[in-house]
Design an enzyme around this catalytic site. Structure first.
Site, short mmCIF file in Angstrom:
data_model
loop_
_atom_site.label_atom_id
_atom_site.label_comp_id
_atom_site.label_asym_id
_atom_site.label_seq_id
_atom_site.Cartn_x
_atom_site.Cartn_y
_atom_site.Cartn_z
N TYR A 63 25.45 -19.12 37.85
CA TYR A 63 26.00 -17.77 38.01
C TYR A 63 25.43 -17.07 39.24
CZ TYR A 63 26.80 -12.81 37.36
OH TYR A 63 27.17 -11.50 37.57
N HIS A 93 30.86 -3.70 46.48
CA HIS A 93 30.09 -2.85 45.58
C HIS A 93 29.66 -1.53 46.22
CE1 HIS A 93 30.19 -6.29 43.02
NE2 HIS A 93 29.29 -5.84 42.17
N ASN A 205 21.18 -6.39 42.34
CA ASN A 205 20.96 -6.38 40.90
C ASN A 205 19.58 -5.84 40.57
OD1 ASN A 205 22.00 -9.01 38.57
ND2 ASN A 205 22.63 -6.90 38.77
N TYR A 292 3.82 33.06 19.55
CA TYR A 292 3.71 31.61 19.71
C TYR A 292 3.67 31.18 21.18
CZ TYR A 292 4.81 30.76 14.76
OH TYR A 292 4.78 30.70 13.39
N ARG A 295 -0.07 31.77 21.83
CA ARG A 295 -1.02 31.12 20.93
C ARG A 295 -0.79 29.60 20.84
NH1 ARG A 295 -0.51 31.69 14.84
NH2 ARG A 295 0.94 33.32 15.43
N PHE A 344 18.31 -6.39 34.11
CA PHE A 344 18.87 -5.33 34.95
C PHE A 344 19.26 -4.09 34.15
CE2 PHE A 344 22.18 -8.58 34.09
CZ PHE A 344 22.87 -7.89 33.11
N GLU A 429 30.68 -5.69 30.79
CA GLU A 429 29.52 -4.80 30.75
C GLU A 429 29.88 -3.65 29.82
OE1 GLU A 429 29.15 -4.11 34.93
OE2 GLU A 429 28.73 -6.23 35.31
#
Length: 517
Positions: A63, A93, A205, A292, A295, A344, A429
């Site tokens: 791959y 990409h 990646n 608060y 404190r 990844f 994905e």
């Protein structure tokens, strides 16, 4: 955050992929320190590269080496097209949009990618990563759009824009100009890389986009946490509150490290306070306990500190992790293996970013409540809205409104991103982390928080001035001096916007956190 050049540049940081620290990351991202590959990293990279080259030569299917990507992983690529496959990957990409990352964010991202590749598990040639180091050292900064990553197969689009410049394409900033990637590399004297098998995938990646943003946010969040302690200490005195709740015995009874740190800071800042002594002796003060927001400051600020520490632990693992796919495990030629996995995926960082976001919203929320305590005549013994002549003057009335607006905005920005997912890449994905967007919103939240803390500091200094001739603690006076250096006591109404900006810049520069360190 701005980059400051070192007067005498130290030796380059040697990247091994195993021992990068946050301090080194900040030196490179913010200070421009140079980097290089360690000799042992180069040797590991050569061994893993040899595995990739054997696979290419053998024709065995692997791959990302001789197949398509994502949903197209089943498409076999011929040996003649392996190099073009990597170039096509980078180009296809590079789909990011939006405001580009800052120089510091870009440098952090470049460093982190180079360090991850230096582990020697990515099958990339050392000279390709050395090119990335040369770009860092020459300050050739790729123009990286900040939007476009879902944080699943890493930060693909942002890293593609980085990789474009490595191969002499895309756009880059160099010596104050935005140029084509090829021209920037030419002017810097760096030869672009001709990608070999798997190298485009190795550059793209990874989780280094979200990790860069998260790491820089953690640095600023630490400064904000210390500043919040300083602001709270001043507010406590302005409101004539009691530091009794910060007793070490109380902290020991519920032993959170962050709460103990904040309690020590508050007690230390108010040591020697005449205001505190006058309150202790007063018989007319009907209050038994403080609100608060005063404190419980150690418990709230402490929870923030502990939460930031947990997020930092997660990011520290990622600093020296291999986050691409597939990974190449070389064993000196015996038992070499290439394994596809999911390192990844950005879920750990996405959840850490959500944790930081909640911490930032919390710090701003309690700060705004202290501002309200000081400006509201129903909750304070100070003049209404901290002005000597309320009615004629509005004083800090709208400063509190601004703090409320900032605080409310941060509450909405703190909505978790890591529980969101949207399917991508043909449903291959199908569960993503949204880690990049989770980390990206942190800068906006930090800006809002700095403004809120600046308003609290201005209000607290005004309140303490209105209690004169009584004085606050010795250490707290240093904080007041810093504020008064850019903003005088308000005696009549005037625009406060520029002064809020000026104090916010002091917060960003660490002027108040330095008082504690």
């Amino acid at each position: 955050m701005t980059m400051a050049p070192a007067a005498n540049p130290p030796r380059p940081i040697e990247l091994t992929g195993n021992d990068l620290t946050f301090a080194e990351l900040y030196d490179v991202a913010l200070g421009g320190q140079a980097v290089s590959l360690a000799p042992d990293a180069i040797e590991r990279m050569k061994r893993s590269r040899a595995v990739v080259e054997r696979v290419v030569a053998s024709g065995e299917t692997a791959y990302g080496i001789n197949t398509g990507f994502g949903k197209l992983a089943s498409v076999r690529i011929s040996a003649e097209q392996v190099r073009q496959l990597q170039v096509n990957l980078v180009r296809s990409h590079a789909c990011g949009v939006g405001i580009p990352l800052s120089a510091a964010e870009t440098r952090a991202m470049m460093l982190l990618r180079a360090n991850a590749l230096a582990k020697g598990l990515s099958g990339i040639r050392p000279q390709t990563v050395e090119t990335l180091c040369s770009m860092l050292n020459a300050k050739v900064h790729p123009v990286i759009p900040s939007q476009g990553s879902v944080g699943a197969s890493g930060d693909l689009a942002p890293l593609a824009h980085l990789a474009q410049v490595v191969i002499g394409e895309g756009r880059a900033s160099f010596q104050g100009q935005v140029l084509t990637g090829g021209e920037a590399m030419r002017r810097a004297g760096i030869s672009p890389v001709a990608l070999e098998a798997k190298e485009g995938l190795s550059l793209l990646n990874g989780t280094q986009g979200m990790l860069a943003l998260l790491s820089l946010a953690l640095y600023q969040a630490d400064v904000a946490a210390d500043t919040a302690d300083v602001a709270a200490a001043l507010s406590l005195d302005a409101l004539r509150g009691s530091p009794g709740a910060f007793d070490a015995r109380i902290m020991h009874a519920r032993a959170y490290a962050g709460a103990a740190t904040t309690a020590r800071n508050l007690a230390h800042l108010n040591e020697g306070s005449q205001i505190r002594e006058s309150h202790r002796a007063a018989e007319k003060d009907p209050r038994v306990q403080d609100a608060y927001s005063l404190r419980c400051t150690p418990q709230v600020h402490g929870a923030v500190r502990d939460s930031l520490a947990q997020a930092r632990e997660m990011a520290a693992v990622e600093l020296n992790s291999a986050t691409d796919n597939p990974l190449v495990f070389a064993r000196d030629g015996s038992g070499d293996v290439i394994i596809s996995g999911g390192n990844f995926h950005g879920q750990p960082l996405a959840m850490a970013a959500d944790q930081v976001a909640i911490a930032l919203a919390t710090l701003g929320g309690i700060s705004e409540r202290r501002i309200e305590q000081m400006t509201n005549p129903l909750t304070s013994m100070l003049p209404a809205f901290l002005t000597p002549e309320p009615g004629l003057n509005s004083g800090f009335m709208i400063a509190q409104v601004t703090a409320a607006a900032l605080t409310s905005e941060n509450k909405t920005l703190a909505t978790p991103h890591s529980v969101d997912s949207i399917s991508t890449s043909g449903n291959q994905e199908d569960y993503v982390s949204m880690g990049m967007s989770g980390a990206r919103r942190l800068q906006r939240m930090l800006t809002n928080l700095r403004y809120t803390l600046a308003i609290e500091l201005l209000c607290a200094c005004q309140g303490i001035d209105l209690l004169a001739p009584l004085e606050t603690g010795t250490l707290a006076k240093k904080a007041i001096a810093a504020v008064r250096g850019v903003s005088a006591k308000v005696t009549q109404d005037r625009p406060l916007a520029a002064e809020i900006e000026a104090v916010s810049a002091l917060v960003d520069g660490g002027a108040f956190s330095a008082i504690l360190n």
